[in-house]
Write a protein that holds these residues in place. Structure first.
Motif, PDB file in Angstrom:
ATOM      1  N   PHE A 115       2.399   8.982   7.028  1.00  0.00           N
ATOM      2  CA  PHE A 115       3.437   7.646   6.597  1.00  0.00           C
ATOM      3  C   PHE A 115       2.890   6.290   7.561  1.00  0.00           C
ATOM      4  O   PHE A 115       3.011   5.554   6.816  1.00  0.00           O
ATOM      5  CB  PHE A 115       4.570   8.148   5.998  1.00  0.00           C
ATOM      6  CG  PHE A 115       5.648   8.315   7.150  1.00  0.00           C
ATOM      7  CD1 PHE A 115       6.594   8.001   7.998  1.00  0.00           C
ATOM      8  CD2 PHE A 115       6.157   9.694   6.642  1.00  0.00           C
ATOM      9  CE1 PHE A 115       6.891   8.381   8.391  1.00  0.00           C
ATOM     10  CE2 PHE A 115       6.471  10.197   7.721  1.00  0.00           C
ATOM     11  CZ  PHE A 115       7.299   9.524   8.775  1.00  0.00           C
ATOM     12  N   ASP A 116       2.677   6.590   8.590  1.00  0.00           N
ATOM     13  CA  ASP A 116       2.436   5.411   9.884  1.00  0.00           C
ATOM     14  C   ASP A 116       1.204   5.438  10.016  1.00  0.00           C
ATOM     15  O   ASP A 116       1.248   4.872  11.382  1.00  0.00           O
ATOM     16  CB  ASP A 116       4.027   4.486  10.581  1.00  0.00           C
ATOM     17  CG  ASP A 116       4.286   6.296  10.544  1.00  0.00           C
ATOM     18  OD1 ASP A 116       3.441   6.708  11.194  1.00  0.00           O
ATOM     19  OD2 ASP A 116       5.280   5.913  11.743  1.00  0.00           O
ATOM     20  N   THR A 146      -3.652   0.863   3.268  1.00  0.00           N
ATOM     21  CA  THR A 146      -2.222   0.729   2.233  1.00  0.00           C
ATOM     22  C   THR A 146      -0.893   0.513   3.323  1.00  0.00           C
ATOM     23  O   THR A 146      -1.115   1.811   3.669  1.00  0.00           O
ATOM     24  CB  THR A 146      -2.473   2.189   1.390  1.00  0.00           C
ATOM     25  OG1 THR A 146      -4.225   1.927   0.771  1.00  0.00           O
ATOM     26  CG2 THR A 146      -1.475   2.404   0.530  1.00  0.00           C
ATOM     27  N   GLN A 147      -0.313  -0.068   2.319  1.00  0.00           N
ATOM     28  CA  GLN A 147       1.477  -0.527   3.471  1.00  0.00           C
ATOM     29  C   GLN A 147       2.346   0.540   2.364  1.00  0.00           C
ATOM     30  O   GLN A 147       2.306   0.362   1.131  1.00  0.00           O
ATOM     31  CB  GLN A 147       1.392  -1.687   3.308  1.00  0.00           C
ATOM     32  CG  GLN A 147       0.045  -2.490   4.151  1.00  0.00           C
ATOM     33  CD  GLN A 147       0.006  -3.839   3.863  1.00  0.00           C
ATOM     34  OE1 GLN A 147       0.653  -4.654   3.166  1.00  0.00           O
ATOM     35  NE2 GLN A 147      -1.416  -4.825   4.095  1.00  0.00           N
ATOM     36  N   LEU A 173       9.903   5.705   1.670  1.00  0.00           N
ATOM     37  CA  LEU A 173      11.020   5.068   0.423  1.00  0.00           C
ATOM     38  C   LEU A 173      10.576   4.018  -0.604  1.00  0.00           C
ATOM     39  O   LEU A 173      11.131   4.389  -1.847  1.00  0.00           O
ATOM     40  CB  LEU A 173      12.176   4.338   1.444  1.00  0.00           C
ATOM     41  CG  LEU A 173      12.827   5.628   2.381  1.00  0.00           C
ATOM     42  CD1 LEU A 173      14.177   4.419   2.520  1.00  0.00           C
ATOM     43  CD2 LEU A 173      13.381   6.917   2.262  1.00  0.00           C
ATOM     44  N   VAL A 174       9.580   3.890  -0.029  1.00  0.00           N
ATOM     45  CA  VAL A 174       8.953   2.749  -0.855  1.00  0.00           C
ATOM     46  C   VAL A 174       7.415   2.775  -1.106  1.00  0.00           C
ATOM     47  O   VAL A 174       7.137   1.917  -0.405  1.00  0.00           O
ATOM     48  CB  VAL A 174       9.316   1.290  -0.855  1.00  0.00           C
ATOM     49  CG1 VAL A 174       9.417   0.235  -1.411  1.00  0.00           C
ATOM     50  CG2 VAL A 174      10.738   0.766  -0.911  1.00  0.00           C
ATOM     51  N   PHE A 175       6.894   2.526  -2.208  1.00  0.00           N
ATOM     52  CA  PHE A 175       5.200   2.613  -2.567  1.00  0.00           C
ATOM     53  C   PHE A 175       5.372   0.695  -2.749  1.00  0.00           C
ATOM     54  O   PHE A 175       5.816   0.683  -3.860  1.00  0.00           O
ATOM     55  CB  PHE A 175       5.269   3.943  -3.231  1.00  0.00           C
ATOM     56  CG  PHE A 175       5.371   5.341  -2.726  1.00  0.00           C
ATOM     57  CD1 PHE A 175       4.405   5.662  -1.673  1.00  0.00           C
ATOM     58  CD2 PHE A 175       6.523   5.945  -2.849  1.00  0.00           C
ATOM     59  CE1 PHE A 175       3.975   6.640  -1.148  1.00  0.00           C
ATOM     60  CE2 PHE A 175       6.777   6.830  -2.453  1.00  0.00           C
ATOM     61  CZ  PHE A 175       4.961   7.949  -1.220  1.00  0.00           C
ATOM     62  N   PRO A 176       3.857   0.538  -3.399  1.00  0.00           N
ATOM     63  CA  PRO A 176       3.167  -0.316  -3.601  1.00  0.00           C
ATOM     64  C   PRO A 176       3.595  -0.777  -5.156  1.00  0.00           C
ATOM     65  O   PRO A 176       4.048  -1.542  -6.352  1.00  0.00           O
ATOM     66  CB  PRO A 176       1.927  -0.791  -3.409  1.00  0.00           C
ATOM     67  CG  PRO A 176       2.082   0.194  -2.124  1.00  0.00           C
ATOM     68  CD  PRO A 176       2.708   1.199  -2.279  1.00  0.00           C
ATOM     69  N   GLY A 177       3.560   0.889  -5.795  1.00  0.00           N
ATOM     70  CA  GLY A 177       3.699   0.911  -7.061  1.00  0.00           C
ATOM     71  C   GLY A 177       2.936   0.139  -7.775  1.00  0.00           C
ATOM     72  O   GLY A 177       1.631  -0.245  -7.651  1.00  0.00           O
ATOM     73  N   VAL A 178       2.224   0.087  -9.375  1.00  0.00           N
ATOM     74  CA  VAL A 178       1.456  -0.068 -10.230  1.00  0.00           C
ATOM     75  C   VAL A 178       1.656  -1.673 -10.435  1.00  0.00           C
ATOM     76  O   VAL A 178       2.958  -2.329 -10.812  1.00  0.00           O
ATOM     77  CB  VAL A 178       1.721   0.384 -11.910  1.00  0.00           C
ATOM     78  CG1 VAL A 178       1.102  -0.318 -12.782  1.00  0.00           C
ATOM     79  CG2 VAL A 178       1.732   1.752 -11.692  1.00  0.00           C
ATOM     80  N   GLY A 179       0.915  -2.406 -10.423  1.00  0.00           N
ATOM     81  CA  GLY A 179       1.174  -3.162 -10.365  1.00  0.00           C
ATOM     82  C   GLY A 179       0.915  -4.379  -9.526  1.00  0.00           C
ATOM     83  O   GLY A 179       0.866  -5.523  -9.018  1.00  0.00           O
ATOM     84  N   GLY A 182      -0.988  -2.853  -2.823  1.00  0.00           N
ATOM     85  CA  GLY A 182      -1.354  -2.253  -1.993  1.00  0.00           C
ATOM     86  C   GLY A 182      -1.251  -2.826  -0.405  1.00  0.00           C
ATOM     87  O   GLY A 182      -0.912  -2.031   0.525  1.00  0.00           O
ATOM     88  N   THR A 183      -2.463  -3.397  -0.697  1.00  0.00           N
ATOM     89  CA  THR A 183      -2.762  -4.210   0.891  1.00  0.00           C
ATOM     90  C   THR A 183      -2.396  -5.138   0.978  1.00  0.00           C
ATOM     91  O   THR A 183      -2.448  -5.697   2.889  1.00  0.00           O
ATOM     92  CB  THR A 183      -4.514  -4.262   1.307  1.00  0.00           C
ATOM     93  OG1 THR A 183      -5.228  -4.706  -0.144  1.00  0.00           O
ATOM     94  CG2 THR A 183      -4.871  -2.956   0.487  1.00  0.00           C
TER      95      THR A 183
END
Length: 574
Positions: A115-116, A146-147, A173-179, A182-183
């Motif tokens: 994850f990093d 992707t972050q 813990l937190v993903f970019p998600g839809v919309g 992510g970069t």
């Protein structure tokens, strides 16, 4: 904040396939592969600062969430352990009991997990109930940048220095998600606790041309849900390194980040990927709706209020419970080239930590160097009731002018000679105005101020000065820190940094404080209303050949009512 804020000067750049130079400074997603793992063979001491924070060698950038914990100040910061340009970034870690003298520790966080794997970028720290610190940081998970947002905790809470940190396997813990892009999804803030029993954070991002402060909520700090709407957004381009905190309207004391009640305002600060400047607004946080609404007292956009109108970025504040104050840290990058940084073996400093609080007007913040800095003051010289007529240059002798702290109060008998403020200048920012009307351009009331890091015959100097104009129904004060004449070297970024000062001139006085430290001049206008940091690289005005002058190039006589200058001693620095 990560590689997107890698700044160097006047070097070819590819940014998503296009060449982009902003304000004379490059912003880059480009990695200098030929430089990023070239260790310093020799650390050149010329231009290294004496009392500003920097490691022994190599590149630094963002101050990642500083904090005060069990009597110790912690500063985490982005660091390249292998070279003097951006790359190989880890979270370096230093500790202090006064924020002036620093001891280095091993890096707290470095890429080591899926994850990093491709980077550990900026973030923040929060003190959870039970006096348990936790770090949130941006991890890069693939070559596409992707972050995601991860967390780390101390391996041993009883260790006073918190030397080792653990990254649990339930990350991210937190993903970019839809919309969400992510970069462009990074730099989580310090969390705050709401009356509804939820923690909240914001993460910087952009949606098309709008900067976004995406809001996330959690009851347990482990499971986070994205709010339906952002805390705030504006048409500015990408928001990096957001910061959100309360300020008192009644006191200079700072407030813990979760304070919601009382006579308070909130501050939202963002770092602008588009311009490489920061801006902030003062406003109201409606916590029931999780909406932040800026007051209409300043611009909510590119021309907004800044902490610092010079070389200052990726800043971060924290609440210092030991002295009930809020402290601001900011990064000042170099203004030379990447090859010069490799040659000298180091790049980047942190500005002096500043106490920050709300002005009595409620319209802006005030800043001042922390009081602990004064423990470094050495030999003192002072000057009282010295008149400066048109063309006068009075040298301030008896101190080490290359490493000094100077406080001065200027007065003038009349405002009558203030030059008219051309209405067409209303669309010109302060930096443009300063570049047209520098310290050598004769005026009425000003320019007057200090010539810092000056050579004996003024072949080189960095002037910090005021110029007063008369507009239709008020006076306008311009403050400049102009690097144009700072060095005889050509391959440098030498801007005319400037900001306007919202100050009452009824008493016909203006004050200035400048911290001079070899390659940095950090200046504070009246009471900390306007602050400007310049990075400069003189060739003649160095070490013992450096001089300090007070000057006036206006037709109105200026009086130095009181000037105090101190040579500054070196702290223990990493």
């Amino acid at each position: 904040m990560g590689i997107s804020m890698f700044v160097c000067v006047l070097v070819g750049l590819v940014l998503y396939g296009t060449t982009t130079i902003i304000n004379g400074v490059e912003g880059s997603h480009k990695v200098y592969k030929e430089y990023k793992s070239v260790p310093a063979v020799e650390v050149k001491q010329l231009h290294r600062t004496g009392f500003h924070f920097q490691p022994k060698k190599h590149w630094i950038n963002d101050p990642n969430r500083p904090m005060y914990y069990n009597g110790i100040y912690h500063l985490f910061y982005q660091y390249n352990p292998k070279g003097a340009v951006w790359g190989n970034i880890v979270w370096a870690h230093s500790v202090s009991t006064d924020m002036i003298n620093w001891k280095p520790l091993d890096p707290a966080i470095y890429p080591s997990k899926p994850f990093d794997r491709y980077g550990c970028w900026s973030g923040s720290a929060t003190i959870l109930p039970g006096n348990r610190p936790i770090i949130l940081y941006t991890g890069i998970v693939d070559p596409n940048n992707t972050q995601v947002q991860n967390y780390a905790v101390p391996a041993n809470y009883s260790d006073p220095y918190l030397q080792k940190w653990v990254k649990p396997d339930n990350n991210p813990l937190v993903f970019p998600g839809v919309g969400v892009n992510g970069t462009a999804f990074r730099d989580p803030t310090t969390a705050w606790w709401g009356p509804d029993g939820h923690w909240r954070i914001i993460v910087g991002s952009r949606r098309k041309h709008r900067g976004m402060a995406y809001l996330y909520r959690s009851r347990d700090f482990m499971s986070w849900t994205k709010a339906q709407h952002p805390l705030h957004s504006a048409k500015t381009g990408m928001w990096e390194c957001p910061d959100f905190y309360p300020v008192s309207m009644d006191s200079e004391n700072g407030l813990e980040t979760s304070v919601m009640k009382g006579n308070i305002k909130h501050v939202l600060k963002v770092s602008l990927d588009l311009t490489r400047y920061e801006y902030y607004t003062v406003g109201t946080y409606f916590h029931e709706k999780d909406r932040y609404v800026p007051d209409n007292t300043s611009v909510d956009g590119l021309a907004g209020l800044r902490y610092d109108y010079g070389n200052f970025y990726a800043s971060k504040t924290f609440f210092d419970a030991s002295k009930n104050r809020r402290i601001l840290w900011g990064w000042a990058n170099e203004s030379d080239t990447a090859s010069e940084d490799v040659n000298k073996g180091w790049a980047g400093i942190q500005t002096i930590p500043r106490k920050v609080w709300l002005d009595k007007s409620g319209k802006q913040l005030l800043q001042w160097p922390i009081e602990e800095l004064e423990t470094l003051r050495g030999k003192n010289v002072h000057l009282n009731n010295q008149q400066l007529n048109l063309g006068d240059h009075v040298e301030i002798k008896g101190i080490a002018a290359a490493q000094a702290d100077v406080e001065v109060s200027f007065s003038f008998a009349s405002l009558d000679k203030a030059e008219p403020f051309d209405p067409s200048w209303a669309d010109m920012d302060a930096q443009q105005l300063c570049s047209h009307m520098g310290s050598t351009v004769t005026g009425g009331l000003g320019p007057f101020g200090l010539l810092t890091l000056a050579s004996a015959n003024l072949e080189e100097y960095t002037p910090v000065f005021f110029r007063v104009f008369k507009a239709k129904d008020k006076h306008v004060v311009l403050m400049c820190s102009d690097a144009t004449s700072s060095s005889l070297k050509k391959e440098l970024y030498k801007p005319s940094f400037s900001g306007f000062v919202d100050v009452d001139l009824t008493d016909k006085k203006l004050s200035l404080r400048s911290l001079i430290d070899h390659s940095v001049v950090e200046s504070f206008g009246p009471g900390g209303k306007t602050c400007i940091t310049s990075r400069v690289y003189p060739t003649l005005a160095v070490l013992g050949d450096c001089h300090l002058f007070a000057f006036n190039n206006g037709t109105e006589t200026i009086t130095i009512e009181k000037l105090n200058a101190w040579s500054m001693n070196n702290p223990l620095m990493n």
